[in-house]
Design a protein around this motif. Structure first.
Motif, mmCIF file in Angstrom:
data_model
loop_
_atom_site.group_PDB
_atom_site.id
_atom_site.type_symbol
_atom_site.label_atom_id
_atom_site.label_comp_id
_atom_site.label_asym_id
_atom_site.label_seq_id
_atom_site.Cartn_x
_atom_site.Cartn_y
_atom_site.Cartn_z
ATOM 1 N N PRO A 6 0.493 -1.337 0.103
ATOM 2 C CA PRO A 6 -0.160 -0.147 0.121
ATOM 3 C C PRO A 6 0.381 1.009 -0.097
ATOM 4 N N GLY A 7 1.959 1.135 0.415
ATOM 5 C CA GLY A 7 2.969 2.204 0.769
ATOM 6 C C GLY A 7 3.814 2.856 -0.104
ATOM 7 N N SER A 8 3.892 1.330 -1.088
ATOM 8 C CA SER A 8 5.113 1.578 -2.365
ATOM 9 C C SER A 8 4.775 3.088 -3.418
ATOM 10 N N ASN A 9 5.590 3.757 -2.919
ATOM 11 C CA ASN A 9 5.689 4.472 -4.604
ATOM 12 C C ASN A 9 6.148 4.464 -5.853
ATOM 13 N N LEU A 10 4.589 4.238 -6.679
ATOM 14 C CA LEU A 10 4.609 3.477 -7.613
ATOM 15 C C LEU A 10 5.952 4.037 -9.146
ATOM 16 N N PHE A 11 5.383 5.888 -9.142
ATOM 17 C CA PHE A 11 5.157 6.820 -9.714
ATOM 18 C C PHE A 11 6.679 6.457 -10.437
#
Length: 232
Positions: A6-11
């Motif tokens: 949920p907290g993964s920064n995929l941007f």
């Protein structure tokens, strides 16, 4: 592939992949359009920004920045960064207008979908295994269904493992043949007994499933376990 949490920064990952792969870029634009985000284009470019004086020491001491890039940054006093803009086309009865928004102006769902769709595309094309924890995070239930169906309809040896608290997925069906999205042996439950460890078992282990009108209802009645024991 790395687990998506949920907290993964995929941007940043999605930006880079979309710059490198023209086919992926086209896929993402079509995907976002079909997902009803009103996004007609996504563009990423490299821009140069001035380096503030207070960031100089951080740059010099950052071991992740190559020495050659440090020298360039100190000489030019600029830092090269990616900038992504999302184009929205708004249509009314008289005309259509196009507006651009950056990542900070987009919704969490738009940004999450941009990253998840990119990761799933890479998973399919590299025939990899991808795990997504709490798939429904920041996503509308119908969007979750759309993403999963999009994956299942692809011809690939890739595998997708998702965890979710969204129990209506147990009853979700396709429009084409009114069949459930997931086979019984594709649905697994996790149960936490008093010892604190986690038991994992398949929906396929239960008998009489074909006689049930609603697997979701049976789950909420506690027929499969894996249900919080909360006194409401």
């Amino acid at each position: 592939m790395p687990v998506i949490e949920p907290g993964s920064n995929l941007f940043g990952y999605a930006e880079r992949k979309n710059m490198e792969n023209a086919l992926l870029h086209t896929h993402i634009i079509d995907f976002m359009r079909e997902a009803d985000f009103n996004i007609s284009d996504v563009t990423t470019e490299i821009v140069s920004n001035a380096v503030p004086d207070e960031h100089i020491n951080y740059i010099l001491n950052n071991e992740d920045i190559p020495t050659q890039e440090k020298e360039r940054m100190m000489k030019e006093r600029t830092i090269k960064q990616r900038r992504t803009l999302f184009e929205h086309t708004v249509i009314d009865s008289l005309s259509s207008e196009r507006y651009t928004m950056n990542q900070y102006q987009e919704s969490a769902g738009s940004i999450r979908t941009f990253g998840v769709a990119t990761a799933i595309y890479e998973c399919i094309n590299s025939e990899s295994f991808l795990a997504i924890d709490e798939m429904e995070c920041s996503l509308h239930p119908q969007l979750v269904k759309f993403i999963l169906l999009n994956f299942l309809r692809k011809q690939s040896r890739s595998q997708l493992l998702i965890t979710t608290h969204y129990d209506p997925l147990l009853n979700e069906v396709t429009k084409q043949n009114d069949q459930r999205i997931f086979r019984k042996d594709s649905v697994w439950f996790t149960e936490k007994p008093p010892s604190g460890h986690t038991d994992v078992y398949s929906l396929a282990e239960f008998r009489g499933l074909n006689r049930l009108s609603s697997i979701q209802k049976a789950y909420n009645q506690g027929n499969f376990g894996a249900f919080p024991q909360i006194n409401l």
